[in-house]
Structures are given as C-alpha cells and as structure tokens.
Design a protein around this motif. Structure first.
Motif, PDB file in Angstrom:
ATOM      1  N   GLU A  56       0.849  -1.189   0.000  1.00 29.18           N
ATOM      2  CA  GLU A  56       0.000   0.000   0.000  1.00 29.18           C
ATOM      3  C   GLU A  56       0.882   1.236   0.000  1.00 29.18           C
ATOM      4  O   GLU A  56       1.961   1.258   0.597  1.00 29.18           O
ATOM      5  CB  GLU A  56      -0.957   0.003   1.195  1.00 29.18           C
ATOM      6  CG  GLU A  56      -0.295  -0.221   2.537  1.00 29.18           C
ATOM      7  CD  GLU A  56      -1.305  -0.444   3.657  1.00 29.18           C
ATOM      8  OE1 GLU A  56      -2.506  -0.196   3.451  1.00 29.18           O
ATOM      9  OE2 GLU A  56      -0.893  -0.855   4.744  1.00 29.18           O
ATOM     10  N   ALA A  57       0.423   2.251  -0.707  1.00 28.10           N
ATOM     11  CA  ALA A  57       1.178   3.499  -0.814  1.00 28.10           C
ATOM     12  C   ALA A  57       0.206   4.626  -1.119  1.00 28.10           C
ATOM     13  O   ALA A  57      -0.888   4.400  -1.656  1.00 28.10           O
ATOM     14  CB  ALA A  57       2.239   3.396  -1.909  1.00 28.10           C
ATOM     15  N   SER A  73      -6.259  16.159  -1.655  1.00 36.48           N
ATOM     16  CA  SER A  73      -6.374  15.001  -2.526  1.00 36.48           C
ATOM     17  C   SER A  73      -5.269  14.012  -2.209  1.00 36.48           C
ATOM     18  O   SER A  73      -4.189  14.389  -1.743  1.00 36.48           O
ATOM     19  CB  SER A  73      -6.284  15.425  -3.997  1.00 36.48           C
ATOM     20  OG  SER A  73      -6.352  14.306  -4.852  1.00 36.48           O
ATOM     21  N   ALA A  74      -5.543  12.739  -2.475  1.00 37.34           N
ATOM     22  CA  ALA A  74      -4.535  11.698  -2.311  1.00 37.34           C
ATOM     23  C   ALA A  74      -4.756  10.629  -3.367  1.00 37.34           C
ATOM     24  O   ALA A  74      -5.880  10.184  -3.601  1.00 37.34           O
ATOM     25  CB  ALA A  74      -4.598  11.076  -0.922  1.00 37.34           C
ATOM     26  N   LEU A  75      -3.667  10.237  -4.011  1.00 38.24           N
ATOM     27  CA  LEU A  75      -3.663   9.073  -4.883  1.00 38.24           C
ATOM     28  C   LEU A  75      -3.110   7.901  -4.090  1.00 38.24           C
ATOM     29  O   LEU A  75      -2.099   8.042  -3.395  1.00 38.24           O
ATOM     30  CB  LEU A  75      -2.796   9.324  -6.120  1.00 38.24           C
ATOM     31  CG  LEU A  75      -3.373  10.229  -7.199  1.00 38.24           C
ATOM     32  CD1 LEU A  75      -2.336  10.470  -8.292  1.00 38.24           C
ATOM     33  CD2 LEU A  75      -4.637   9.634  -7.794  1.00 38.24           C
ATOM     34  N   SER A  76      -3.768   6.754  -4.189  1.00 38.03           N
ATOM     35  CA  SER A  76      -3.341   5.598  -3.399  1.00 38.03           C
ATOM     36  C   SER A  76      -3.174   4.378  -4.294  1.00 38.03           C
ATOM     37  O   SER A  76      -3.820   4.247  -5.335  1.00 38.03           O
ATOM     38  CB  SER A  76      -4.349   5.291  -2.294  1.00 38.03           C
ATOM     39  OG  SER A  76      -5.574   4.844  -2.839  1.00 38.03           O
ATOM     40  N   TYR A  77      -2.283   3.507  -3.866  1.00 35.36           N
ATOM     41  CA  TYR A  77      -2.100   2.198  -4.496  1.00 35.36           C
ATOM     42  C   TYR A  77      -2.287   1.155  -3.409  1.00 35.36           C
ATOM     43  O   TYR A  77      -1.737   1.276  -2.314  1.00 35.36           O
ATOM     44  CB  TYR A  77      -0.701   2.063  -5.095  1.00 35.36           C
ATOM     45  CG  TYR A  77      -0.393   0.667  -5.592  1.00 35.36           C
ATOM     46  CD1 TYR A  77      -0.722   0.284  -6.880  1.00 35.36           C
ATOM     47  CD2 TYR A  77       0.211  -0.276  -4.755  1.00 35.36           C
ATOM     48  CE1 TYR A  77      -0.455  -1.003  -7.340  1.00 35.36           C
ATOM     49  CE2 TYR A  77       0.477  -1.566  -5.202  1.00 35.36           C
ATOM     50  CZ  TYR A  77       0.142  -1.922  -6.495  1.00 35.36           C
ATOM     51  OH  TYR A  77       0.402  -3.191  -6.935  1.00 35.36           O
ATOM     52  N   ARG A  78      -3.076   0.136  -3.703  1.00 41.09           N
ATOM     53  CA  ARG A  78      -3.336  -0.892  -2.695  1.00 41.09           C
ATOM     54  C   ARG A  78      -3.445  -2.256  -3.358  1.00 41.09           C
ATOM     55  O   ARG A  78      -4.182  -2.435  -4.328  1.00 41.09           O
ATOM     56  CB  ARG A  78      -4.623  -0.576  -1.929  1.00 41.09           C
ATOM     57  CG  ARG A  78      -4.924  -1.560  -0.795  1.00 41.09           C
ATOM     58  CD  ARG A  78      -6.154  -1.118  -0.031  1.00 41.09           C
ATOM     59  NE  ARG A  78      -6.548  -2.084   0.984  1.00 41.09           N
ATOM     60  CZ  ARG A  78      -6.049  -2.173   2.205  1.00 41.09           C
ATOM     61  NH1 ARG A  78      -5.112  -1.340   2.576  1.00 41.09           N
ATOM     62  NH2 ARG A  78      -6.470  -3.076   3.067  1.00 41.09           N
TER      63      ARG A  78
END
Length: 390
Positions: A56-57, A73-78
C-alpha cells in the motif's frame, strides 16, 4: 460528466497550476510492504499458504489557497492479497470550508472522502495511524470495506471545547464508492453481476482529553445488486444499519481500547428470488485491545475480537440448516498478539499473530468454501512502512 468528476478535475487543475501561489501547501505520503501467511484458510493468501503482494502506498496534497478554504487530494495504491486487486485511484478528493469562532470550529466539505466510523475508519489505510496491520474485523470488516469507507457526497462538522477536552461531531450524506473488489468478496467472482451504492448516511460524535476518548457513530449504508446472466443470483440489495460505541482509556504507559457494534444487516434477493422476501439479521461485534508503550518506541498489544452474524443464532446452527454451510461461518473469535516498533519517526515495523475460531468475515460472503476453510485457523502478518512529508 458527473459533478464528482468535474470537482476532481477542478481541484487537481487548481493544485497543479497554482501551487506556487499557495499560502499553505503540504505534500506527504507513505509506502508499506507486508507479508501474510495463513494455516487452514485461504483468507488473503488464496491458493498459496502465504502472500507477498501486501503493498500500500499514497501520495497526498493539502492546499489552503485562502483563509478558511482547503482542498485536499490523495492518490493511493493498494494490493492486499486476494481481497483487493492492485490499482491506483483517488483515496480522497474534496474541498473544505472551515470557520473558527473563538475556540469553536465549524465547517463543511464536499467530494470524495473517508467515512468516520469508529476510531479508525478514516485512517485505516495508513500504517502509522492504525493500531495494527489488520484492524478488528468485527468493526472494520474487509469484505464490506467498499460499503463503508469511501463516500461521495458532503458533510458538516464542528469542534467545541467541553470540560477539559474537545467535542467533535460530523453529519454525512452521500453514496459509497463500490469497486470490483466488493463484487468478488461478496459473490466470489466479478462476472456474477455488480453492486452499486444506493445511499450512505452517518452521524458521528467524539469526545477526547488527555486520558480518555469516547465516540458514538450511527451509519446506514445500502448497496443494490444487478445480476449477470451466468451468476444464478437474483436482483437485490444489502443494507447495513449500525451503531458503534467506542472508548479508550490511557494511563501512564498503558492503553485500553474497546469498540462495540450493534445493528441490523438486511438482505433482499441475491441467494433467493426477491419474491421469497428478504431477511434481517441483528449483528454484533466488539473487541478489547490492551497495549503498552515501552522504551525505544516499542508497542506490545493483545486483542480479542468477536463477531456474530446473527445474535438470534450465536452458534450458527440455524445458519447451517438454512444455507448448508458449516455453523462456524456464522461467527468469529480472533485472538491477536502483536508488536510495533518505530525505528525512527519515518520507519515502522509491525508484526502480529492471529488465532481464530470461526469464519464469518472470510470471503466470499454468500458462497463460503468449507473445503479450504477450517473452523480453527491462524494467520501471521508483518509489514515495514516508510512515510515522508514536505
């Protein structure tokens, strides 16, 4: 183009084109890599007995162009084993207005944001702000994550001094953000049909001072289901109406936290044709978490987490007669032992071990697989995380 898409475009364009003029611009983020091993279960790990695809990031931007106004705002990778496919998406994206009147604070926001269920819902995806790698599933279930977490809508909130602490409240209305992960976790596959949000309403109040933290949350979330030609399921909907009571007490190097969920899960259609009528289950969940803070930024904790799908059928015998699956799919008792070490301000190492009886939160929800899921099973997890801020 929907209003949310328009808002996303406006906010991102504003941030990218005007950051040099910003009066307050904050950039932050984190990355975490984990490992999970399970015995007598495919939960998270799938066909293997372990999984390294626990990643996760996020990269977040918060900007105050003028007084009282903030856009964030936030972009996430999971990627979380078999529960969530890897994807980059908006974790939140909203505009917020706040006004301070003396020591009191009032505000409103609109866009895509995290729910405020219990103590940890809004920060459950950040390793540094949640108490463990896996949150207590009785309150923060991973299989219903999409029906509770990301809200597209608006809310109003306030903060007020009270006695020797602060009182926070929030009212929320909107819809939840449903993904293919929800379809798979409920039905077992993504091509059996799809779910869509109908509504999400919530009210949350919390009091906190130096020693205690108390909270109360009410939420009503409904999702509808449209079947495909191959699924064999019927059109329907799932509605959760729950109350969550939260409490935390801190004394010297010890902290005791507990949360209690009570409410109803209502299901119409899906497994049975709509004309058969729906059914309503009074659900129950709670946990107690005791932890101690040791020198060198080390935490140790022990937690008991209990979930019962239907309080009128605590041992699952009626569930077994009705659906044909073993009774232990109707409840879960989870003992967790864990440790966290903040090696520095920016680095965190966490490990935990789960000893579980029951499988009420093991996916897929409506079509459990007893051949790969034992009544008593265990899970080990570890994760290393790094965070940054500019």
């Amino acid at each position: 183009m929907s209003m949310l898409v328009k808002l996303k475009s406006i906010v991102m364009l504003s941030i990218l084109s005007s950051s040099l003029l910003a009066t307050e611009l904050q950039l932050s983020g984190f990355i975490g890599q984990g490992y999970v091993a399970a015995d007598d279960s495919q939960f998270i790990v799938g066909d293997n007995d372990h999984a390294f695809d626990i990643t996760e990031a996020a990269f977040a931007v918060s900007w105050k162009p003028i007084e009282h106004v903030r856009v964030a705002s936030a972009l996430s990778y999971r990627q979380w084993g078999t529960l969530y496919d890897s994807a980059v998406k908006f974790d939140y994206l909203f505009a917020e207005y706040t006004y301070q009147f003396g020591e009191q604070n009032f505000g409103a926001r609109a866009g895509l944001f995290k729910s405020e269920i219990g103590f940890y819902s809004s920060t459950r995806d950040v390793p540094f702000t949640r108490p463990s790698i896996m949150l207590p599933q009785s309150i923060y279930s991973d299989y219903f994550r999409d029906a509770q977490l990301h809200v597209e809508g608006g809310d109003v909130f306030g903060m007020h001094p009270l006695f020797d602490g602060m009182l926070d409240w929030r009212l929320t209305v909107g819809k939840v953000d449903i993904t293919d992960d929800f379809d798979r976790n409920i039905l077992g596959r993504t091509d059996f049909g799809e779910f869509d949000s109908e509504h999400y309403y919530a009210a949350d109040v919390e009091f906190q001072n130096n020693n205690i933290r108390l909270g109360l949350t009410y939420y009503d979330a409904e999702v509808s289901y449209s079947p495909s030609a191959i699924g064999g399921y019927s059109p329907g909907d799932i509605q959760l109406v729950n109350w969550v009571f939260s409490g935390q007490f801190r004394y010297k190097n010890f902290e005791l936290t507990g949360e209690y969920l009570t409410g109803d899960k209502m299901i119409n259609g899906l497994m049975f044709p709509v004309e058969f009528g729906g059914f309503k289950e009074p659900s129950l969940g709670y946990y107690l978490d005791l932890r101690t803070y040791l020198p060198y930024e080390v935490e140790l904790f022990i937690r008991f987490d209990k979930h019962i799908d239907n309080t009128d059928d605590k041992d699952g015998q009626a569930y077994e007669m009705r659906f044909g699956s073993p009774a232990y799919f109707a409840y879960s008792d989870d003992w967790t032992f864990g440790a966290r070490w903040f090696a520095s301000h920016d680095w965190l190492l966490a490990v935990e071990y789960h000893q579980v009886e029951g499988a009420s939160w093991v996916t897929p929800l409506v079509s459990p697989t007893p051949s790969v899921q034992a009544k008593e099973w265990s899970m080990f997890a570890m994760q290393v995380s790094y965070r940054f801020q500019w």
